[in-house]
Design a protein around this motif. Structure first.
Motif, PDB file in Angstrom:
ATOM      1  N   GLN A   1       0.832  -1.209   0.000  1.00 10.05           N
ATOM      2  CA  GLN A   1       0.000   0.000   0.000  1.00 10.05           C
ATOM      3  C   GLN A   1       0.869   1.263   0.000  1.00 10.05           C
ATOM      4  O   GLN A   1       0.584   2.227  -0.726  1.00 10.05           O
ATOM      5  N   TYR A   2       1.915   1.270   0.806  1.00  7.80           N
ATOM      6  CA  TYR A   2       2.807   2.438   0.840  1.00  7.80           C
ATOM      7  C   TYR A   2       3.602   2.574  -0.452  1.00  7.80           C
ATOM      8  O   TYR A   2       3.857   3.697  -0.918  1.00  7.80           O
ATOM      9  N   ASN A   3       3.992   1.457  -1.046  1.00  6.74           N
ATOM     10  CA  ASN A   3       4.682   1.530  -2.332  1.00  6.74           C
ATOM     11  C   ASN A   3       3.795   2.166  -3.394  1.00  6.74           C
ATOM     12  O   ASN A   3       4.259   2.932  -4.241  1.00  6.74           O
ATOM     13  N   ASN A   4       2.486   1.853  -3.355  1.00  2.00           N
ATOM     14  CA  ASN A   4       1.554   2.464  -4.300  1.00  2.00           C
ATOM     15  C   ASN A   4       1.461   3.962  -4.095  1.00  2.00           C
ATOM     16  O   ASN A   4       1.061   4.694  -5.008  1.00  2.00           O
ATOM     17  N   ARG A   5       1.786   4.440  -2.908  1.00  2.00           N
ATOM     18  CA  ARG A   5       1.798   5.877  -2.629  1.00  2.00           C
ATOM     19  C   ARG A   5       3.159   6.494  -2.898  1.00  2.00           C
ATOM     20  O   ARG A   5       3.397   7.644  -2.545  1.00  2.00           O
ATOM     21  N   GLY A   6       4.066   5.724  -3.479  1.00  2.00           N
ATOM     22  CA  GLY A   6       5.375   6.250  -3.838  1.00  2.00           C
ATOM     23  C   GLY A   6       6.394   6.201  -2.724  1.00  2.00           C
ATOM     24  O   GLY A   6       7.498   6.743  -2.876  1.00  2.00           O
TER      25      GLY A   6
END
Length: 822
Positions: A151-156
């Motif tokens: 999820q955090y990776n999807n937020r960059g």
């Protein structure tokens, strides 16, 4: 995306991550000889009852136990998720089930998470069973850790570190801590388009939400990469070309590269532009409900135009909205294209599918714990039992926002189960503080230390009535006020209010001419709505104002005005007439719309001083983007007396040691041999106590409150002058608000350019005398009352002049107010 949607998506993502069942970790059963079960014994239970185990165990007394049934029993007990270990054995014909329970979660702690709110994350974890009091599953915790990382990776945020910690406690319990180090989002260093020949890359990327790192990135945060944002930008890229006629446009490839330190991102998109198409023909078909010619006029796409998907969608939305306003809430317009690739043209058929005409069954309000439903219902322009109207529903929302009782107002339409022609309209509100009870202290640079007791309620007992009672004392003022307004005195929206006040006012500490006054008033106010946005108002009242002037301290023009009338107590029959137009989209923090007000105040014949005042207020908010809102504001005021000027011949007897104050007597008392002198005094124009003032936090910031405009000396020839105000005022401001800079609707940051001044009559107006300042401002609706802080730099000011004794404009760069306002 709203927070409930965030929670649901997060819960679904976490649940999908846990799709692999825990009991898949099959433990091969020990070798079990075949025997007939005469009894079953459960060993190792602590929290779970034996009855619960028997419910899931697929073995009963009298069953024949063998290897296959033992494996099935173990799988069934693992599948419950209650146990870490399950073993089967037998003592004679007694089946012995030995279990090791999984520990219970005593406490679940989240720390370090900012991008995903704790309440959203806790909600998502609870929905999949990872919550305090539930059985702890190590595999579930590991899966959650992996999902949160994704999820955090999807937020960059590729440097995120999620560290789960499990602490064992007594009685088979554990404390679970999930510590999140979010790190910083990777910044976009370069965006590259490959294949664009018709348009410059800079113009195309100007429509993207993702931007290369720039000097405004600290505010806009548009250089932070996220997968969702890139998906939206690729759709914008597609729309950019389709809106310009490139029907065959395609995105062939996208590539996202990250630097080794995971801090920089590089985006590349390969495209094929194709050829530009024109519109060959446009027709409207289907059941248009309204006359077909009327619907055709709503179509913005015309033959021989360059094809534009945006105009096509806008035409569909306009037709849908028009039908929605006459009850067809589920109307659809399907734009069916006929592409001729040889001729490079597109024929368009706008097919109208109106659906059933919809009736509003119920209007429901949610979240209004203090405000009565009837207060909200009277703002409705959509009514129950009538045909659905999107325009009326939207207008009702704006009227509710204009009340000032709510931080947010959201509306949704819910179909009625079992009916295709009825809907319920639901307004969800979040209430804000609409009043206050203050007992304590406040401070501002203008008033100094303030002690006050104030009960102010704009929504008294949830009735919508406004009531205020105040006792206030500070360096220059004692004030006691009572006001009451019923905004719906009649069902048609006519408002009725009353004001009562009494004040002792000492101007010597108010940055204005030095005199004191004691005044009181009783007023009645009436408001009549004439349109959705326009209101006319009228006020009738009587007041008394006793002035105390101090020779040698009070400016001479004020003393002359009082002496000319021969009165120091002014009795006034006062009336006010006003017209206001308010189309602001929010009463507390508007971002669009306009407010205008024109007012006329008249001291009626028979008053001690007969005069009038005209005022005009204007404010318009221009939404430039979601990051910027421009407010243009102007205020004009003019006043004068009407009728004949009052003149009086007097004799001034010079002060003596015995009588230090000059005495005003009839002119015949003057003697040529004495130091007395005769004068003719005139009282004309706007009374001094009704003059306009400017400067300070409420007009031209950066200048000390009330110090701009005409000044006068208390003694002829004195170099010490005092502001006395003027009969003509003009002020204005250009203010840029930054709505997204602070993550709260209760606070706003802005940059402003203020200008204005006060003049002694319109004839003396000189644009060259306008004062100008610029600076930054913070406004915050704190629980203790409104706070306003500004820091300004005067750009145009008047320096001192030794020849005239003028010391120059009084500058005050840092200005603030703190505490409740009445």
């Amino acid at each position: 995306m709203t927070r409930p949607h965030t929670r649901r998506l997060l819960a679904l993502a976490l649940a999908s991550a846990l799709a692999a069942p825990a009991w898949a970790q099959s433990v091969a059963p020990a070798s079990v000889e075949q025997f007939q079960v005469s009894d079953i014994r459960i060993d190792g239970l602590q929290r779970i009852s034996a009855g619960t185990v028997f419910t899931y165990l697929p073995v009963e007394r009298g069953d024949t136990m063998d290897q296959a049934q033992a494996a099935e029993a173990i799988r069934a007990l693992y599948k419950t998720g209650f146990f870490e270990d399950v073993r089967l054995d037998h003592q004679g014909d007694i089946l012995v089930v030995t279990v090791t329970e999984r520990p219970a979660i005593n406490k679940l702690t989240l720390s370090g998470n900012k991008d995903i709110k704790t309440e959203d994350l806790t909600k998502g974890l609870t929905e999949i069973g990872l919550a305090e009091g539930n059985t702890f599953d190590r595999l579930a915790l590991d899966k959650v850790t992996q999902e949160l990382t994704r999820q955090y990776n999807n937020r960059g945020k590729y440097n995120v570190e999620i560290t789960p910690t499990v602490s064992r406690l007594d009685r088979n319990r554990v404390d679970v801590t999930i510590n999140v180090k979010e790190g910083k989002a990777a910044k976009i260093r370069h965006i590259n388009l490959v294949g664009n020949e018709k348009f410059e890359e800079e113009k195309i990327l100007d429509t993207w939400e993702s931007r290369e790192h720039n000097w405004l990135s600290w505010y806009r945060r548009d250089d932070q990469y996220s997968r969702e944002k890139l998906s939206g930008d690729l759709e914008r890229l597609n729309s950019y070309y389709l809106d310009r006629g490139y029907v065959d446009f395609s995105i062939d490839s996208t590539q996202v590269a990250i630097s080794p330190d995971r801090q920089d991102m590089f985006l590349t998109a390969g495209i094929t532009e194709g050829e530009q198409y024109k519109v060959s023909a446009v027709q409207v078909s289907g059941d248009t409900i309204l006359p077909k010619e009327q619907i055709e006029r709503l179509v913005l796409v015309k033959p021989d135009q360059i094809f534009s998907r945006r105009l096509l969608e806008l035409s569909s939305e306009t037709i849908t909205a028009t039908l929605g306003n006459v009850g067809y809430a589920f109307a659809q317009v399907n734009a069916i294209p006929d592409v001729d690739r040889e001729a490079k043209t597109v024929g368009i058929n706008m097919q109208v599918v109106p659906g059933p005409r919809v009736n509003v069954r119920r209007i429901v309000f949610k979240g209004n714990t203090r405000t009565g439903d009837e207060v909200l219902r009277r703002e409705m322009r959509q009514f129950e039992g009538s045909w659905y109207s999107q325009a009326a529903i939207d207008r009702s929302k704006i009227r509710m926002q204009g009340l000032g009782y709510f931080e947010t107002v959201d509306v949704e339409t819910q179909p009625v189960a079992g009916s295709n022609d009825e809907v319920d309209v639901v307004y969800n509100v979040k209430e804000t503080t609409s009043g206050s009870f203050v007992f304590g202290l406040g401070f501002s640079q203008l008033t100094g230390l303030t002690t006050q007791i104030q009960l102010s309620q704009n929504n008294f007992l949830g009735s919508g009535n406004r009531i205020s009672v105040q006792a206030n004392r500070n360096d220059y003022l004692q004030r006691y006020d009572f006001s009451f307004v019923n905004p719906y005195f009649t069902d048609s929206g006519v408002s009725l209010g009353y004001n009562l006040w009494w004040r002792e006012f000492d101007n010597s500490d108010f940055n204005t001419a030095q005199y004191s006054s004691t005044s009181g008033a009783a007023q009645m106010v009436l408001g009549v709505p004439i349109t959705e946005t326009d209101t006319v108002s009228a006020m009738l009242g009587i007041d008394s104002n006793e002035i105390f002037a101090f020779p040698g301290s009070t400016p001479q023009p004020i003393i002359d005005y009082i002496d000319a009338l021969g009165e120091r107590t002014f009795h006034t029959w006062r009336t006010q007439l006003g017209w206001a137009r308010n189309s602001l989209n929010n009463a507390l923090t508007p971002t669009a719309g306009m407010y205008q007000r024109v007012g006329l105040e008249v001291a009626l014949p028979g008053s001690t001083a007969e005069y009038y005042k005209l005022t005009y207020d204007f404010s318009k908010y221009w939404p430039i983007s979601r990051h910027l809102v421009l407010n243009t504001r102007a205020e004009l005021g003019y006043g004068d007396s009407y009728g004949d000027a009052v003149t009086r011949d007097v004799c001034f007897i010079a002060p003596t040691t015995a009588n230090p104050n000059p005495v005003v007597t009839p002119p015949e008392d003057c003697t040529p041999s004495s130091p007395d002198y005769a004068r003719t005094l005139t009282a004309d124009g706007l009374p001094f106590f009704e003059n306009f003032y400017a400067g300070g936090v409420r007009s031209v910031r950066g200048f000390t409150d009330n110090t701009l405009g005409p000044r006068a000396a208390p003694v002829a020839g004195s170099t010490f002058t005092q502001p006395i105000g003027g009969s003509f005022k003009t002020t204005g401001s250009l203010e840029m608000f930054f709505p997204t800079l602070l993550d709260t609707p209760a606070a706003r940051v802005s940059a402003f350019l203020d200008f204005g001044n006060v003049y002694d009559g319109v004839d003396n107006f000189d644009a060259g005398e306008l004062r100008v300042s610029t600076g930054l401002s913070l406004m915050w609706r704190s629980p203790m009352g409104p706070i306003s802080i500004s820091y300004a730099f005067p750009l145009k000011k008047e320096d001192g002049n030794p020849a005239t004794g003028f010391r120059g404009d009084e500058i005050e760069r840092l200005q603030f107010t703190f505490g409740g306002s009445f």
